[in-house]
Design an enzyme around this catalytic site. Structure first.
Site, mmCIF file in Angstrom:
data_model
loop_
_atom_site.group_PDB
_atom_site.id
_atom_site.type_symbol
_atom_site.label_atom_id
_atom_site.label_comp_id
_atom_site.label_asym_id
_atom_site.label_seq_id
_atom_site.Cartn_x
_atom_site.Cartn_y
_atom_site.Cartn_z
ATOM 1 N N ASP A 218 0.313 -0.916 0.191
ATOM 2 C CA ASP A 218 0.356 0.146 -0.013
ATOM 3 C C ASP A 218 0.861 1.217 0.253
ATOM 4 O O ASP A 218 1.472 0.958 0.543
ATOM 5 C CB ASP A 218 -0.759 0.162 1.315
ATOM 6 N N GLU B 155 -1.110 19.058 6.261
ATOM 7 C CA GLU B 155 -0.606 19.593 5.014
ATOM 8 C C GLU B 155 -0.798 21.054 5.414
ATOM 9 O O GLU B 155 0.087 21.693 5.032
ATOM 10 C CB GLU B 155 -1.939 18.790 4.158
#
Lengths: 692, 581
Positions: free
Chosen positions: A315, A356
């Site tokens: 993943d 972020e």
């Protein structure tokens, strides 16, 4: 890894003691019948014991003391082999014992109705059956494996994982499975029992580490066949020596016939006792190493398959990249300075507590020296991200309104304010997306300032690990929900061979099936219920311990640390297991050359004195030669126990080089070592006056 | 003269390797059904054979059906040869009115020729009629060789095919091997041999007056000699090419009518290894990786060349007992030097040793010198080459499939050492293949050791031994090594035409052949069912020098470790006693 799974020193007294007793108990013929090599040794030992008794009664074919020493060392050979197995099992047993502590007989609160607050009765956990509903409250131990159907709780799973930090378990989603024997620290949960007593995860784990349910793996079976064939060939080669010797004497007209004792000694020296004796220990130790790595394999077969894997599905998030994207650069539009853009971006992100957002503030500070400001000092109001606007930002006290968001969200916003989206920025945005980044556009009212480039950050050192895997012939494929452009860029940056973008459970399953049809062995990790089909299809499927019950059941290994990179470790351990077997087999067979040079001249010295020339080691007497070879053969098993338990060192490298290195060490070494060893033992025997 | 030995060996090996490639390519085209000249010109004949025998060439067989067809055909062959010998006296083409063959000898000979062994407990010129030699033996020389090649081709298909249940059609493989490979080659070779003076006639034996009359032991003057004749050239060609080795005459290719000149000798010894060497190349072509074929050929040569040089060396060194008597055995202008006992002076040391090594490396068994008369260690080489399982070139077809069994063992051990389930030629090698390959390396030593042990225990076995001491033991060991590996060469010095040896060696030959061929077909069937595994960086390359050396070590260790004790009691101790005295 702490208390429970800390690696134990190889020869810990608490393990060695019981192992010695066990190795005597294991002399039972029923135990050895499964292992043809050691069975032959057992029969040989019984045989020479009989010969010794015969010699005591005065009809001996050789001096009783000689037969006795051979007999004793043959028994030692068996005991040493048993000891290696008992050692390997002992390490598992010690772990099982500490696991058992978690399985105290506890009282379960069985609910009459699956609702919080309904009445419950207290019954022993051992009385619980599948589908029963129990409530577990703060401080309780979860009585049995199950699925949370209601509630949320923090759970201490250290009894299973050795990890002391509590984990959150809640109903629905991918974190709904709980394991019997773990403790709820806060809140309450209602659990539907998913296993009957004796079938729980803890039970499986105990059985696994004890090696109780160990079945031979396919490669082990093939190796056993080969060893049986060698045993049979050498059995014939030695048994036929008796008629050959009798004939030689009749035709030569003089000489003494080779003794049966010497023939048995020769046989035991020739058959591959080293690998035959250590084979069970190697297998058990392989499982043990998995457990040291905090991985529970449901079968030895899975461990072995891990060594064969040639495709790894990983993943993206959490494995290839750190979990979050980070701002890496500011790209202003025409007539706007970078500094102005950075300033605006920072303001818009001050109260954005997402990773972020924080990374934007950090970038602005580190690269453009814009110091961090406090949002209340600016008299500003933070506008959080909402699903409707798909933007976040800030309204400053001086009336400035700064927004940041995806390019189409901002475009829409700007158009509403009768502004226009700068064309030059569109190309920048496209190029960012192409390179695997995420563009975040910053605007002040209708004036678009520029774009923040967010990027997935590939984990440090991961590229080298993939390169290592490639040199082992293993292909890595990244699985991601991203669009193909982004996925491709990240895959290139991380040095992966391929990627599957916009992955769904169906595409994952199809990818695995296609790979398998092409003859490849696929390994993957997963934790969610939607991973379960792919996990079930993969040859090696590592389920995260934090994952759902469905994922755990579909996998054939469970990683207690829930670390997706662990797959690489698993592959290594699998390979190491095979390499240890192969190397010791080679070593064992190479040993035979020297043993011939020790025993053949000794055995036939009575018939053909000319054969003494073959005694190139200049062993003192025929007796000492035979005895030295037998002693070496027994002691080498003891010397190699650490190697069998720890496994041969393995560094990823191309197959041809790996073979060369191992052949030099175990093949050539296996030829030379016994010459030295046998000579040394012979010298010691002579020095101690133990032989005629 | 040392240089002579090297030059002869060098030329022989050079021509062999040179010829292997074109023949290998040709055979690959034949087996893959691609046009290759002869098979287009004579395609009508092949089709006619199928129609005549009611065979559908399109049907591909499962390995079991293939094995049943192979066994049926071979059993039928044994029966025919047996009956022909038993009825010999009333059958035609028997100008010397030779009587029918005794049952035990007929059994031994029938099994011997059907199994491609060609062990001969008889002398051809005194025991068999022209009819028995031609219809019985020469036919078996062709089809027993073709059987071996068919089994090999089925195995090779196992590596190429993916996920199918069948391994090809035995009858097609048999017919193509015979019609397009063995017959054309034998035809060419026999014509060249006839040009060199090998006889090919139906005329009865002729009486000639000897040039130098001699007295026999009774004091009678011998002035006349009977020269045995017969259709020899046609049988000699195929007995060399098909690794059969059964001579037309008793002394085999030491007989001037079987092997008259240096050229005939060179061609005959070349023919021994030719097809077996070329099949390695065929293997490489069919599996689409020629390096794999070269690798196996290289492994064979790595064992063959030192054995050859050692054998030459031991023979050239001569007999230490003669040195003690002050006899000059050095090479000089007047003599070749070395141990010339049992060797034709026409051929000398090098040509004899090359032949002895080649004929035992391949399971041929024809001789142009008497191995019994070699120095102990010189004679140990042929014996040991057989004991390695006839995989150094080996029988046509059977040598290579035997070698592949060793490859399977080698890739298994090597695979473990690099931490992978072994693969060979993009097929996974699993426990079933290991079981069958293990059987293949296990059967020959069992036969040899148990056979030898039985013979030296039983009075019937011991009575046949003509020499005392270790040499006598070597003779028995050699006989069972030869039969137990389908070689057929004899050490001599052992009277084997008696019930014990005829039956024991017959059984040995039977099991050595079919208990290896059937597991081979089982491997072919199992491999055919498997998927192809694409090669990666982690796949062990099997064409590298490292792997070749590893393979050689496996072959040597299995061979050496199994037989070292027995060899120590035979040739090794004989040598030591010889040197010591």
């Amino acid at each position: 890894m702490d208390t429970l799974h800390k690696s134990k020193s190889l020869f810990e007294p608490s393990i060695v003691g019981p192992a010695i007793i066990d190795s005597i108990k294991k002399l039972d013929p029923r135990h050895h019948i499964k292992n043809p090599v050691m069975f032959v040794v057992l029969v040989g030992s019984i045989f020479t014991t009989g010969l010794y008794i015969q010699a005591l009664l005065g009809h001996g074919e050789a001096p009783a003391s000689f037969i006795l020493s051979i007999t004793l060392w043959l028994w030692f050979t068996l005991i040493f082999a048993n000891f290696s197995e008992a050692m390997a099992e002992g390490r598992g047993k010690a772990q099982a014992a500490s696991l058992r502590k978690a399985r105290k007989d506890i009282l379960a609160k069985k609910l009459s109705k699956p609702e919080h607050g309904s009445a419950y009765e207290k019954i022993p956990a051992s009385k619980l059956r599948k589908q029963d509903i129990v409530i577990v409250e703060a401080g309780d131990i979860i009585p049995m494996d199950g699925e949370i159907i209601e509630g949320i709780a923090s759970v201490d799973e250290s009894a299973i994982t050795g990890e002391s930090a509590p984990v959150i378990r809640e109903s629905g989603g991918d974190r709904s499975a709980v394991t019997g024997g773990t403790r709820v620290l806060s809140d309450w949960i209602i659990v539907r029992v998913s296993a009957n007593p004796g079938e729980t995860f803890l039970d499986h784990m105990i059985a696994m580490v004890e090696g109780a349910k160990r079945q031979k793996t396919p490669n082990e079976i093939a190796l056993s066949i080969l060893l049986a064939v060698f045993t049979l060939i050498f059995l014939l080669a030695t048994v036929t020596l008796l008629p050959f010797s009798i004939y030689s004497i009749t035709s030569a007209g003089h000489g003494a016939q080779v003794t049966v004792t010497v023939l048995v000694a020769l046989l035991v020296c020739l058959i591959p006792t080293t690998i035959g004796g250590l084979l069970p220990a190697i297998g058990i130790a392989g499982m043990d190493r998995m457990i040291q790595a905090n991985v529970i394999a449901t079968s030895g077969r899975a461990v072995e398959a891990a060594g064969d894997v040639d495709v790894l599905l990983l993943d993206k998030t959490g494995t290839v990249t750190l979990g979050n994207r980070q701002a890496v650069s500011f790209i202003p539009t025409k007539n706007i300075s970078v500094k102005a853009l950075a300033d605006a971006a920072q303001l818009a992100s001050l109260s954005d507590e997402t990773p972020e957002g924080r990374s934007v503030v950090i970038l602005a500070k580190e690269k453009y020296g814009i110091r961090e400001r406090q949002i209340h000092e600016l008299n500003a109001r933070f506008i959080p991200f909402s699903a409707q606007t798909r933007m976040s930002g800030v309204d400053l006290g001086d009336g400035r309104q700064i927004r940041k968001g995806s390019s189409d969200a901002i475009e829409e916003y700007v158009k509403k304010l009768d502004g226009s989206f700068p064309e030059d920025l569109k190309t920048e945005i496209a190029s960012i997306a192409r390179n695997g980044g995420t563009p975040l556009v910053v605007t002040e009212q209708k004036n678009v300032l520029g774009v923040i480039q967010l990027k997935d950050v590939v984990k440090g050192g991961i590229k080298e690990r993939f390169a290592e895997l490639r040199s082992m012939g293993i292909k890595t494929i990244m699985i991601t929900g991203d669009n193909p452009l982004t996925a491709a860029a990240i895959a290139v940056e991380a040095g992966m061979d391929d990627f599957l973008a916009q992955a769904t459970p169906e595409t994952k399953l199809k990818l695995i099936r296609d790979m398998q049809t092409g003859g490849r062995l696929v390994a993957m990790t997963g934790d969610g219920t939607n991973d379960a089909p792919a996990l079930a299809q993969a040859d090696v499927a590592v389920a995260m311990n934090t994952g759902t019950q469905a994922a755990k059941e579909a996998g054939n290994m469970i990683d207690l640390d829930s670390n997706p990179t662990k797959l690489i470790e698993v592959v290594k351990i699998g390979k190491q297991l095979l390499i240890t077997r192969g190397s010791l087999t080679t070593f064992s067979i190479s040993n035979d050359i020297s043993k011939y040079f020790a025993i053949i001249p000794a055995a036939f010295a009575g018939t053909y004195p000319a054969l003494k020339v073959l005694n190139i080691m200049h062993l003192a007497t025929p007796e000492s030669a035979v005895l030295s070879a037998v002693i070496f053969n027994a002691l080498i098993i003891v010397f190699l126990i650490p190697l069998a338990l720890r496994g041969v060192k393995y560094k990823p490298m191309p197959a041809n080089r790996l073979l060369r290195d191992n052949l030099l060490v175990y093949g050539v070494g296996g030829i030379i070592a016994p010459f030295i060893g046998i000579k040394l033992i012979d010298m010691i025997l002579v020095a101690l006056n133990l032989v005629r | 003269m040392i240089s002579n030995n090297i030059i002869q060996s060098g030329i022989f090996l050079f021509v062999l390797v040179l010829a292997a490639k074109p023949l290998g390519i040709y055979m690959a085209r034949i087996y893959e059904g691609k046009p290759a000249g002869i098979n287009t010109w004579f395609g009508w004949l092949e089709r006619w054979i199928y129609r005549f025998a009611n065979i559908n060439p399109e049907i591909s067989m499962s390995w079991k059906t293939y094995a049943v067809a192979m066994m049926f055909f071979n059993m039928f062959g044994i029966l025919v040869v047996y009956v022909l010998q038993r009825l010999q006296s009333i059958l035609p083409l028997n100008p010397m009115s030779i009587s029918s063959v005794a049952p035990d000898l007929a059994f031994n000979t029938a099994v011997s020729f059907a199994t491609n062994t060609n062990w001969q407990s008889y002398g051809g010129e005194t025991t068999l009629s022209y009819f028995s030699q031609m219809v019985g033996l020469t036919v078996q020389n062709f089809v027993s060789a073709a059987t071996g090649m068919a089994v090999l081709v089925a195995l090779i298909r196992g590596f190429v095919q993916k996920q199918v249940e069948t391994i090809g059609n035995f009858w097609v493989d048999l017919v193509r091997s015979t019609l397009y490979i063995l017959i054309p080659l034998a035809l060419i070779l026999s014509l060249v041999l006839v040009s060199q003076g090998v006889v090919q006639t139906f005329k009865p034996y002729t009486k000639v007056t000897v040039l130098q009359p001699v007295k026999d032991s009774n004091g009678n003057m011998i002035e006349e000699q009977v020269l045995a004749l017969g259709p020899a050239a046609s049988q000699v060609a195929i007995k060399q090419l098909g690794t059969n080795g059964g001579g037309f005459f008793n002394v085999n290719s030491a007989h001037p009518f079987e092997n008259p000149t240096a050229l005939s000798n060179f061609l005959e010894v070349l023919a021994i290894l030719l097809i077996s060497a070329a099949l390695c190349y065929t293997f490489g072509v069919i599996v689409r990786d020629k390096r794999q074929g070269w690798a196996l050929l290289a492994a064979m040569l790595i064992i063959f060349i030192p054995c050859l040089l050692f054998c030459i060396h031991m023979e050239q060194n001569g007999n230490p007992l003669l040195n003690n008597l002050g006899i000059n055995q050095k090479t000089s202008a007047l003599q070749s030097g070395g141990n010339m006992e049992g060797k034709e002076s026409r051929f000398g040391i090098a040509s004899s040793a090359i032949w002895a090594t080649a004929t035992t490396a391949a399971s041929n068994g024809s001789v142009n010198s008497m191995h019994d008369s070699y120095m102990p260690l010189g004679g140990m080489i042929p014996m040991w080459l057989m004991q390695l399982g006839e995989v150094i070139f080996g029988g046509v077809g059977s040598g290579l499939y035997g070698m592949i069994a060793f490859v399977i063992i080698a890739v298994f051990i090597a695979g473990l050492m690099i931490g992978r389930t072994p693969e060979y030629l993009v097929k996974k090698i699993e426990s079933y293949e290991m079981k069958m390959a293990s059987l293949m390396i296990l059967i020959p030593p069992i036969i040899v050791l148990v056979g030898t042990a039985t013979a030296v225990i039983l009075t019937q076995g011991r009575q046949a031994i003509l020499n005392p001491g270790p040499h006598g033991f070597s003779e028995v060991l050699y006989a069972f090594s030869s039969a137990g590996n389908n070689n057929g060469s004899a050490f001599a010095g052992l009277s084997t035409n008696n019930i014990f040896y005829n039956i024991a060696l017959g059984i040995a030959m039977f099991f050595a052949r079919y208990w290896l061929a059937i597991p081979t077909l089982a491997i072919a069937g199992s491999l055919s069912k498997k998927k192809l595994v694409p090669a990666t960086q982690g796949t062990l390359p099997t064409h590298t020098l490292l792997f070749i050396i590893f393979l050689v070590m496996i072959v040597l260790i299995v061979g050496a470790l199994t037989f070292l004790p027995a060899l120590a009691l035979g040739p090794i101790v004989e040598h030591l006693m010889l040197v010591g005295t």
